[in-house]
Design a protein around this motif. Structure first.
Motif, mmCIF file in Angstrom:
data_model
loop_
_atom_site.group_PDB
_atom_site.id
_atom_site.type_symbol
_atom_site.label_atom_id
_atom_site.label_comp_id
_atom_site.label_asym_id
_atom_site.label_seq_id
_atom_site.Cartn_x
_atom_site.Cartn_y
_atom_site.Cartn_z
ATOM 1 N N ILE A 1 0.837 -1.198 0.000
ATOM 2 C CA ILE A 1 0.000 0.000 0.000
ATOM 3 C C ILE A 1 0.870 1.245 0.000
ATOM 4 O O ILE A 1 1.736 1.417 0.858
ATOM 5 N N GLY A 2 0.647 2.122 -0.979
ATOM 6 C CA GLY A 2 1.321 3.412 -0.999
ATOM 7 C C GLY A 2 2.635 3.407 -1.751
ATOM 8 O O GLY A 2 3.119 2.372 -2.204
ATOM 9 N N PRO A 3 3.228 4.612 -1.885
ATOM 10 C CA PRO A 3 4.410 4.781 -2.720
ATOM 11 C C PRO A 3 5.749 4.626 -1.992
ATOM 12 O O PRO A 3 6.793 4.875 -2.578
ATOM 13 N N GLY A 4 5.742 4.243 -0.729
ATOM 14 C CA GLY A 4 6.986 4.185 0.036
ATOM 15 C C GLY A 4 8.015 3.260 -0.590
ATOM 16 O O GLY A 4 7.704 2.125 -0.973
ATOM 17 N N LEU A 5 9.263 3.733 -0.666
ATOM 18 C CA LEU A 5 10.312 2.945 -1.303
ATOM 19 C C LEU A 5 10.716 1.737 -0.469
ATOM 20 O O LEU A 5 11.051 0.685 -1.007
ATOM 21 N N ALA A 6 10.714 1.855 0.866
ATOM 22 C CA ALA A 6 11.062 0.704 1.703
ATOM 23 C C ALA A 6 10.030 -0.409 1.531
ATOM 24 O O ALA A 6 10.384 -1.592 1.446
ATOM 25 N N ALA A 7 8.748 -0.040 1.476
ATOM 26 C CA ALA A 7 7.706 -1.032 1.224
ATOM 27 C C ALA A 7 7.894 -1.658 -0.155
ATOM 28 O O ALA A 7 7.691 -2.868 -0.332
ATOM 29 N N ALA A 8 8.300 -0.849 -1.127
ATOM 30 C CA ALA A 8 8.526 -1.363 -2.479
ATOM 31 C C ALA A 8 9.723 -2.311 -2.521
ATOM 32 O O ALA A 8 9.701 -3.318 -3.238
ATOM 33 N N VAL A 9 10.773 -1.996 -1.763
ATOM 34 C CA VAL A 9 11.918 -2.906 -1.672
ATOM 35 C C VAL A 9 11.491 -4.227 -1.047
ATOM 36 O O VAL A 9 11.819 -5.312 -1.536
ATOM 37 N N CYS A 10 10.745 -4.137 0.043
ATOM 38 C CA CYS A 10 10.255 -5.330 0.738
ATOM 39 C C CYS A 10 9.479 -6.239 -0.209
ATOM 40 O O CYS A 10 9.768 -7.442 -0.317
ATOM 41 N N THR A 11 8.518 -5.683 -0.910
ATOM 42 C CA THR A 11 7.660 -6.510 -1.760
ATOM 43 C C THR A 11 8.368 -6.941 -3.043
ATOM 44 O O THR A 11 8.037 -7.976 -3.614
ATOM 45 N N ARG A 12 9.371 -6.164 -3.513
ATOM 46 C CA ARG A 12 10.157 -6.605 -4.676
ATOM 47 C C ARG A 12 10.965 -7.859 -4.311
ATOM 48 O O ARG A 12 11.083 -8.801 -5.109
ATOM 49 N N LEU A 13 11.516 -7.888 -3.092
ATOM 50 C CA LEU A 13 12.245 -9.074 -2.644
ATOM 51 C C LEU A 13 11.329 -10.297 -2.638
ATOM 52 O O LEU A 13 11.721 -11.385 -3.062
ATOM 53 N N LEU A 14 10.098 -10.108 -2.151
ATOM 54 C CA LEU A 14 9.146 -11.210 -2.093
ATOM 55 C C LEU A 14 8.690 -11.627 -3.495
ATOM 56 O O LEU A 14 8.537 -12.816 -3.778
ATOM 57 N N ALA A 15 8.498 -10.634 -4.377
ATOM 58 C CA ALA A 15 8.099 -10.933 -5.758
ATOM 59 C C ALA A 15 9.183 -11.721 -6.478
ATOM 60 O O ALA A 15 8.895 -12.630 -7.263
ATOM 61 N N ASP A 16 10.449 -11.373 -6.206
ATOM 62 C CA ASP A 16 11.553 -12.094 -6.837
ATOM 63 C C ASP A 16 11.591 -13.560 -6.419
ATOM 64 O O ASP A 16 12.162 -14.396 -7.125
ATOM 65 N N LEU A 17 10.999 -13.860 -5.268
ATOM 66 C CA LEU A 17 10.949 -15.243 -4.777
ATOM 67 C C LEU A 17 9.636 -15.929 -5.152
ATOM 68 O O LEU A 17 9.344 -17.017 -4.668
#
Length: 240
Positions: free
Chosen positions: A12-28
């Motif tokens: 939820i939202g544009p935060g970069l830390a949240a985006a890093v978190c979910t990118r790591l999960l998406a990569d897995l």
């Protein structure tokens, strides 16, 4: 890699830390749905890779309802006026793990203080250590460029969120402070201060002391080095 192919995640939202978190999960292999993500910079666009965007009310309801992990990032003050308060999220999904990322955590005297990547880097104590020891104590601490708080905070959020999911704790709420996540980079110095009462000395004590993880002057500015692995040492030697 599809280790997490059955994991439904919402950012939820544009935060970069949240985006890093979910990118790591998406990569897995996790399926990540984004609500109002940022796409205004090359970094933000890169972090959106392998994710989908829930851009209708129906898609948002479906994503929230099926999520096992929800990741959001903003200060407590802004979150109070958000469309996605914890109460709203719990109506949509009472069992999802909710990870909340904010500059200084959800509670405490600094919880609503303004913050940027730069101020968080200094507030964590990392900047004081990263320059290495110096001859002139009037030389100000520096820091390398880049969204350090986003990458370290996002990694901390991913680890904490997955711990809650794998521990089978439905409805768990995880509070991630970007300042505290950055402070873990100086764990050895925190331990030194706690056990001995002494802090790291910025003044150079012997020639070359503190020079392997440092920022050094260059012809066009400064260069940050942190060689810790064989390949990093090889690259540093090649650069020199």
């Amino acid at each position: 890699m599809a280790l997490l192919k059955k994991l439904e995640v919402v950012q939820i939202g544009p935060g970069l830390a949240a985006a890093v978190c979910t990118r790591l999960l998406a990569d897995l292999g996790a399926h990540v749905s984004c609500i109002d993500p940022d796409s205004s910079s090359p970094l933000a666009a890169w972090l959106n890779h392998a994710k989908s965007v829930a851009n209708t009310a129906q898609a948002v309801r479906a994503a929230l309802g099926s999520a096992r992990l929800i990741v959001r990032e903003e200060s407590p003050e802004l979150r109070a006026s958000s469309s996605y308060t914890l109460t709203v999220l719990r109506r949509s999904n009472p069992d999802a793990v909710v990870v909340t990322i904010s500059p200084y955590g959800e509670s405490g005297p600094q919880a609503n203080d303004p913050a940027t990547d730069l101020t968080l880097f200094y507030a964590s104590g990392v900047a004081r250590l990263l320059t290495g020891q110096v001859d002139d104590l009037s030389e100000p601490p520096l820091r390398p460029v880049g969204e350090q708080s986003a990458f370290i905070g996002g990694l901390a959020a991913a680890c904490a969120g997955m711990h809650a999911v794998l521990s089978d704790r439905p409805g768990a709420c995880v509070d991630v402070s970007l300042q505290e996540a950055l402070a873990t980079l100086t764990m050895s110095e925190l331990s030194r201060a706690g056990q001995s009462g002494k802090s790291w000395e910025r003044k150079r004590l012997t020639d070359g002391n503190g020079a392997t993880v440092t920022i050094l002057p260059a012809n066009d500015g400064y260069t940050a080095i942190s060689p810790r692995e064989d390949k990093q040492w090889a690259a540093w030697l090649a650069a020199m």
